[in-house]
Design a protein around this motif. Structure first.
Motif, PDB file in Angstrom:
ATOM      1  N   PRO A  56      15.890  27.910   8.249  1.00  0.00           N
ATOM      2  CA  PRO A  56      15.511  26.505   8.425  1.00  0.00           C
ATOM      3  C   PRO A  56      14.904  26.237   9.802  1.00  0.00           C
ATOM      4  N   LEU A  57      14.156  25.145   9.901  1.00  0.00           N
ATOM      5  CA  LEU A  57      13.510  24.776  11.157  1.00  0.00           C
ATOM      6  C   LEU A  57      14.525  24.167  12.123  1.00  0.00           C
ATOM      7  N   ASP A  58      14.164  24.160  13.404  1.00  0.00           N
ATOM      8  CA  ASP A  58      15.039  23.603  14.442  1.00  0.00           C
ATOM      9  C   ASP A  58      14.792  22.118  14.685  1.00  0.00           C
ATOM     10  N   VAL A  59      13.811  21.519  14.012  1.00  0.00           N
ATOM     11  CA  VAL A  59      13.497  20.109  14.210  1.00  0.00           C
ATOM     12  C   VAL A  59      13.967  19.286  13.016  1.00  0.00           C
ATOM     13  N   GLU A  60      14.141  17.989  13.252  1.00  0.00           N
ATOM     14  CA  GLU A  60      14.536  17.054  12.209  1.00  0.00           C
ATOM     15  C   GLU A  60      13.666  15.817  12.316  1.00  0.00           C
ATOM     16  N   SER A  61      13.613  15.019  11.271  1.00  0.00           N
ATOM     17  CA  SER A  61      12.871  13.771  11.307  1.00  0.00           C
ATOM     18  C   SER A  61      13.416  12.889  12.422  1.00  0.00           C
ATOM     19  N   GLY A  62      12.505  12.286  13.164  1.00  0.00           N
ATOM     20  CA  GLY A  62      12.893  11.410  14.270  1.00  0.00           C
ATOM     21  C   GLY A  62      12.928  12.101  15.613  1.00  0.00           C
ATOM     22  N   ASP A  63      12.926  13.445  15.651  1.00  0.00           N
ATOM     23  CA  ASP A  63      12.917  14.156  16.929  1.00  0.00           C
ATOM     24  C   ASP A  63      11.617  13.871  17.674  1.00  0.00           C
ATOM     25  N   VAL A  64      11.717  13.693  18.989  1.00  0.00           N
ATOM     26  CA  VAL A  64      10.539  13.563  19.847  1.00  0.00           C
ATOM     27  C   VAL A  64      10.262  14.949  20.410  1.00  0.00           C
ATOM     28  N   ILE A  65       9.043  15.442  20.134  1.00  0.00           N
ATOM     29  CA  ILE A  65       8.722  16.821  20.500  1.00  0.00           C
ATOM     30  C   ILE A  65       7.527  16.879  21.429  1.00  0.00           C
ATOM     31  N   LEU A  66       7.396  17.995  22.111  1.00  0.00           N
ATOM     32  CA  LEU A  66       6.218  18.317  22.900  1.00  0.00           C
ATOM     33  C   LEU A  66       5.524  19.472  22.207  1.00  0.00           C
ATOM     34  N   PHE A  67       4.198  19.363  22.062  1.00  0.00           N
ATOM     35  CA  PHE A  67       3.468  20.408  21.351  1.00  0.00           C
ATOM     36  C   PHE A  67       2.235  20.822  22.137  1.00  0.00           C
ATOM     37  N   ALA A  68       1.683  21.978  21.785  1.00  0.00           N
ATOM     38  CA  ALA A  68       0.520  22.524  22.478  1.00  0.00           C
ATOM     39  C   ALA A  68      -0.680  21.595  22.310  1.00  0.00           C
ATOM     40  N   LYS A  69      -1.534  21.550  23.307  1.00  0.00           N
ATOM     41  CA  LYS A  69      -2.614  20.569  23.385  1.00  0.00           C
ATOM     42  C   LYS A  69      -3.596  20.624  22.220  1.00  0.00           C
ATOM     43  N   TRP A  70      -4.114  21.755  21.891  1.00  0.00           N
ATOM     44  CA  TRP A  70      -5.172  21.855  20.879  1.00  0.00           C
ATOM     45  C   TRP A  70      -4.665  22.439  19.568  1.00  0.00           C
ATOM     46  N   THR A  71      -3.438  22.248  19.256  1.00  0.00           N
ATOM     47  CA  THR A  71      -2.856  22.861  18.076  1.00  0.00           C
ATOM     48  C   THR A  71      -2.859  21.916  16.883  1.00  0.00           C
ATOM     49  N   GLY A  72      -2.736  22.473  15.712  1.00  0.00           N
ATOM     50  CA  GLY A  72      -2.544  21.690  14.502  1.00  0.00           C
ATOM     51  C   GLY A  72      -3.816  21.167  13.873  1.00  0.00           C
ATOM     52  N   THR A  73      -3.625  20.414  12.813  1.00  0.00           N
ATOM     53  CA  THR A  73      -4.716  19.826  12.045  1.00  0.00           C
ATOM     54  C   THR A  73      -4.468  18.335  11.930  1.00  0.00           C
ATOM     55  N   GLU A  74      -5.478  17.534  12.286  1.00  0.00           N
ATOM     56  CA  GLU A  74      -5.354  16.091  12.162  1.00  0.00           C
ATOM     57  C   GLU A  74      -5.626  15.682  10.726  1.00  0.00           C
ATOM     58  N   ILE A  75      -4.762  14.811  10.199  1.00  0.00           N
ATOM     59  CA  ILE A  75      -4.923  14.307   8.843  1.00  0.00           C
ATOM     60  C   ILE A  75      -4.700  12.799   8.848  1.00  0.00           C
ATOM     61  N   GLY A  76      -5.160  12.146   7.806  1.00  0.00           N
ATOM     62  CA  GLY A  76      -4.902  10.728   7.640  1.00  0.00           C
ATOM     63  C   GLY A  76      -4.155  10.505   6.336  1.00  0.00           C
ATOM     64  N   ILE A  77      -2.988   9.874   6.413  1.00  0.00           N
ATOM     65  CA  ILE A  77      -2.197   9.548   5.230  1.00  0.00           C
ATOM     66  C   ILE A  77      -1.899   8.054   5.286  1.00  0.00           C
ATOM     67  N   ASP A  78      -2.284   7.350   4.242  1.00  0.00           N
ATOM     68  CA  ASP A  78      -2.071   5.898   4.161  1.00  0.00           C
ATOM     69  C   ASP A  78      -2.623   5.175   5.387  1.00  0.00           C
ATOM     70  N   GLY A  79      -3.775   5.604   5.868  1.00  0.00           N
ATOM     71  CA  GLY A  79      -4.424   4.957   7.000  1.00  0.00           C
ATOM     72  C   GLY A  79      -3.828   5.287   8.351  1.00  0.00           C
ATOM     73  N   GLU A  80      -2.881   6.197   8.412  1.00  0.00           N
ATOM     74  CA  GLU A  80      -2.246   6.574   9.671  1.00  0.00           C
ATOM     75  C   GLU A  80      -2.702   7.970  10.077  1.00  0.00           C
ATOM     76  N   ASP A  81      -3.071   8.119  11.349  1.00  0.00           N
ATOM     77  CA  ASP A  81      -3.494   9.425  11.866  1.00  0.00           C
ATOM     78  C   ASP A  81      -2.266  10.245  12.227  1.00  0.00           C
ATOM     79  N   LEU A  82      -2.120  11.375  11.566  1.00  0.00           N
ATOM     80  CA  LEU A  82      -0.986  12.272  11.793  1.00  0.00           C
ATOM     81  C   LEU A  82      -1.510  13.660  12.120  1.00  0.00           C
ATOM     82  N   ARG A  83      -0.625  14.552  12.495  1.00  0.00           N
ATOM     83  CA  ARG A  83      -0.990  15.923  12.830  1.00  0.00           C
ATOM     84  C   ARG A  83       0.012  16.860  12.177  1.00  0.00           C
ATOM     85  N   ILE A  84      -0.501  17.947  11.611  1.00  0.00           N
ATOM     86  CA  ILE A  84       0.359  18.986  11.043  1.00  0.00           C
ATOM     87  C   ILE A  84       0.298  20.192  11.966  1.00  0.00           C
ATOM     88  N   VAL A  85       1.470  20.648  12.423  1.00  0.00           N
ATOM     89  CA  VAL A  85       1.544  21.811  13.302  1.00  0.00           C
ATOM     90  C   VAL A  85       2.562  22.790  12.729  1.00  0.00           C
TER      91      VAL A  85
END
Length: 105
Positions: A56-85
């Motif tokens: 299992p992952l070490d993160v949970e919903s609601g955790d505030v995280i720090l992530f690498a600057k240019w990582t992940g993929t930006e997506i839009g779900i229900d008009g909200e800009d999110l990122r998948i890393v």
């Protein structure tokens, strides 16, 4: 719409950046540097090891995280800009202490 990430992927909502500089100058969106901090919205079940056991992952919903600057993929779900890393691109979980809670007001 609901979205469930697979494997070790994590969906995050990027934190809002400061709208003003320390000197009080308003910074336009085009000139702002995007923060590398965000809140975990959803996460996958984790990866499997060589023996097929789920790790299992070490993160949970609601955790505030720090992530690498240019990582992940930006997506839009229900008009909200999110990122998948991937979990390996998360540098850590920011935990509030009593000292930071007092200064946050």
């Amino acid at each position: 719409m609901t979205f469930r990430p697979l494997h070790d992927r994590v969906v995050i909502r990027r934190a809002k950046g400061d709208l003003r500089s320390k000197g009080g100058i308003i910074i336009p969106d085009t000139a702002k540097e995007k923060p590398q901090e965000g809140e975990v919205i959803a996460f996958g079940p984790g990866m499997r090891d060589e023996n097929g056991r789920l790790m299992p992952l070490d993160v949970e919903s609601g955790d505030v995280i720090l992530f690498a600057k240019w990582t992940g993929t930006e997506i839009g779900i229900d008009g909200e800009d999110l990122r998948i890393v991937k979990e390996c691109d998360i540098m850590g979980i920011a935990e509030k202490t009593e000292a930071t809670a007092d200064t946050a007001g």
